[in-house]
Design a protein around this motif. Structure first.
Motif, PDB file in Angstrom:
ATOM      1  N   ALA A 112      19.253  -6.634  -5.074  1.00  0.00           N
ATOM      2  CA  ALA A 112      18.702  -7.907  -4.606  1.00  0.00           C
ATOM      3  C   ALA A 112      18.710  -8.869  -5.790  1.00  0.00           C
ATOM      4  N   ILE A 113      19.508  -9.924  -5.699  1.00  0.00           N
ATOM      5  CA  ILE A 113      19.621 -10.894  -6.777  1.00  0.00           C
ATOM      6  C   ILE A 113      18.697 -12.068  -6.469  1.00  0.00           C
ATOM      7  N   GLU A 114      17.749 -12.316  -7.362  1.00  0.00           N
ATOM      8  CA  GLU A 114      16.794 -13.414  -7.183  1.00  0.00           C
ATOM      9  C   GLU A 114      16.973 -14.412  -8.330  1.00  0.00           C
ATOM     10  N   PHE A 115      17.270 -15.664  -7.970  1.00  0.00           N
ATOM     11  CA  PHE A 115      17.432 -16.739  -8.943  1.00  0.00           C
ATOM     12  C   PHE A 115      16.166 -17.589  -8.913  1.00  0.00           C
ATOM     13  N   GLN A 116      15.297 -17.398  -9.911  1.00  0.00           N
ATOM     14  CA  GLN A 116      13.973 -18.024  -9.894  1.00  0.00           C
ATOM     15  C   GLN A 116      13.954 -19.270 -10.770  1.00  0.00           C
ATOM     16  N   CYS A 117      13.623 -20.385 -10.173  1.00  0.00           N
ATOM     17  CA  CYS A 117      13.629 -21.653 -10.902  1.00  0.00           C
ATOM     18  C   CYS A 117      12.251 -22.299 -10.993  1.00  0.00           C
ATOM     19  N   SER A 118      11.317 -21.859 -10.172  1.00  0.00           N
ATOM     20  CA  SER A 118       9.976 -22.449 -10.168  1.00  0.00           C
ATOM     21  C   SER A 118       8.957 -21.396 -10.587  1.00  0.00           C
ATOM     22  N   THR A 119       7.775 -21.864 -10.952  1.00  0.00           N
ATOM     23  CA  THR A 119       6.698 -20.963 -11.343  1.00  0.00           C
ATOM     24  C   THR A 119       5.962 -20.472 -10.097  1.00  0.00           C
ATOM     25  N   ILE A 120       5.865 -19.175  -9.957  1.00  0.00           N
ATOM     26  CA  ILE A 120       5.114 -18.570  -8.866  1.00  0.00           C
ATOM     27  C   ILE A 120       4.220 -17.490  -9.470  1.00  0.00           C
ATOM     28  N   PRO A 121       3.205 -17.041  -8.753  1.00  0.00           N
ATOM     29  CA  PRO A 121       2.326 -16.008  -9.305  1.00  0.00           C
ATOM     30  C   PRO A 121       3.098 -14.743  -9.668  1.00  0.00           C
ATOM     31  N   GLY A 122       2.736 -14.150 -10.790  1.00  0.00           N
ATOM     32  CA  GLY A 122       3.400 -12.926 -11.220  1.00  0.00           C
ATOM     33  C   GLY A 122       3.281 -11.809 -10.211  1.00  0.00           C
ATOM     34  N   GLU A 123       2.167 -11.777  -9.471  1.00  0.00           N
ATOM     35  CA  GLU A 123       1.974 -10.718  -8.473  1.00  0.00           C
ATOM     36  C   GLU A 123       3.026 -10.805  -7.371  1.00  0.00           C
ATOM     37  N   VAL A 124       3.468 -12.031  -7.052  1.00  0.00           N
ATOM     38  CA  VAL A 124       4.497 -12.198  -6.024  1.00  0.00           C
ATOM     39  C   VAL A 124       5.799 -11.571  -6.491  1.00  0.00           C
ATOM     40  N   ILE A 125       6.149 -11.806  -7.741  1.00  0.00           N
ATOM     41  CA  ILE A 125       7.386 -11.250  -8.300  1.00  0.00           C
ATOM     42  C   ILE A 125       7.338  -9.728  -8.313  1.00  0.00           C
ATOM     43  N   VAL A 126       6.216  -9.176  -8.770  1.00  0.00           N
ATOM     44  CA  VAL A 126       6.067  -7.724  -8.850  1.00  0.00           C
ATOM     45  C   VAL A 126       6.077  -7.101  -7.462  1.00  0.00           C
TER      46      VAL A 126
END
Length: 386
Positions: free
Chosen positions: A114-128
């Motif tokens: 799963a390739i995720e291109f992250q450009c904005s700040t989101i909560p770390g818990e969402v990423i984990v």
């Protein structure tokens, strides 16, 4: 986003149509693959064709970061890049089992990514949490950050705390955490390994070049070690540390300097083996010179020659002063406090008398003259190059 469902429930991916065909879709009705709400087809001379939610909609996709032109262009570039390599790739494929829609779903060498291109700040818990969901069904997450989030210089990058979340272990052969970054504006990709942070600057081994010169396999390969040039740079860092006082001191820095002054010492006098880089020091957010000084000056200096102490004693003492960095996607057995003790052993300050037990064999010497401190800094760093 580039994908939506039409009225008949068929998935429409805009990257599969030319501009004229897309203009002919303007009057059609589309819905979001995630929440099912209506979405608007946006197109024009200065707009990358894409689907967008109506204002004030609370789709999970928007709550967790949304998208913009920079993100859309990056996702499109990566999609075509995988296609050009003959790699199976799906754009914005909705995985119903875990209710996730990665930017790209890739199959390579019998594994799904799963390739995720992250450009904005989101909560770390969402990423984990999103990564854990992918892993729960055997899909390996790979995160790239938009390069506009960091500042790349010739020998370092500058970034904030958030970007540390994206250092990751991409293969069993990885020797250090890796940061992947891409900029769709200039079509360049950055691979950054072996991070050695100093305040907001992070030194390391970097490979940056146009995306088309990389292959997907390159993302998993180690970069040539740049230790020699890095050690030379660290001498300049140590020199600046001894010669200058920051215009603004953080609360942590102020506490440290007050502690040092109360003991009758000045940063210029610190031993050369304080503020020395080790391969795992990126795991600690507290500046290197602070926790190493607390350990050497606050703990080891008070021990008598021939006196023994344990790793756990050192850890208990130092952990009062330090904050660990959150790097959820890279784990190894290296522990920075223990690694530093082994460095002090190599430099002849302590000896090992058991795996986790040490004996002091030399006094902690502080310098009277700045010239002597700088000379010893150079000698210590030369020994690290061997």
């Amino acid at each position: 986003m580039f994908s939506a469902y039409d009225r008949e429930g068929r998935k429409v991916c805009l990257l599969h149509y030319n501009n004229e065909e897309i203009k002919g879709m303007r009057e059609k009705t589309f819905s979001c693959p995630d929440c099912g709400d209506p979405v608007i087809l946006k197109t024009g001379n200065y707009v990358t064709p894409h689907f967008s939610h109506k204002p004030n909609k609370r789709c999970r996709h928007h709550v967790e970061g949304g998208e913009g032109k920079y993100h859309e262009n990056g996702k499109r570039d990566l999609y075509y890049w995988f296609q050009q390599q003959g790699i199976f790739v799906k754009l914005e494929y909705y995985i119903r089992r875990i209710k996730q829609r990665p930017d790209l779903l890739v199959k390579w060498e019998n594994k799904y990514y799963a390739i995720e291109f992250q450009c904005s700040t989101i909560p770390g818990e969402v990423i984990v949490n999103r990564s854990r969901q992918y892993l729960s069904i055997g899909i390996h997450p790979i995160w790239l950050i938009g390069m506009r989030r960091i500042s790349y210089k010739s020998d370092h990058i500058i970034m904030q705390r958030f970007e540390w979340l994206f250092f990751q272990k991409l293969s069993k052969e990885s020797i250090s955490p890796r940061l992947l970054s891409y900029c769709p504006n200039v079509k360049r990709c950055l691979l950054f390994d072996e991070p050695y942070p100093y305040k907001r600057k992070v030194y390391g081994s970097a490979r940056i070049q146009p995306l088309h010169r990389f292959t997907f396999a390159h993302w998993f390969q180690n970069i040539e070690n740049m230790k020699s040039s890095f050690i030379n740079k660290w001498f300049e860092i140590k020199k600046m540390f001894r010669l200058t006082v920051p215009k603004r001191l953080s609360r942590q820095e102020q506490i440290f300097r007050n502690w040092l002054y109360e003991k009758g010492f000045h940063p210029q006098q610190l031993p050369a083996y304080i503020n020395v880089p080790i391969s795992s020091h990126y795991k600690i957010e507290t500046p290197l010179y602070i926790w190493q000084a607390f350990l050497c000056i606050g703990f080891i200096k008070d021990q008598e020659i021939g006196e023994t102490f344990t790793y756990n004693q050192c850890l208990e003492y130092v952990e009062r002063w330090i904050m660990y960095r959150n790097i959820p996607f890279y784990h190894d057995d290296k522990e920075p406090i223990y690694e530093y003790l082994l460095l002090l052993q190599h430099l002849g300050i302590i000896e090992t008398v058991g795996k986790y037990t040490f004996m002091k064999v030399d006094n902690i010497h502080l310098y009277e003259l700045l010239e002597e401190a700088l000379r010893q800094d150079a000698l210590i760093l030369q020994r690290l190059q061997v």
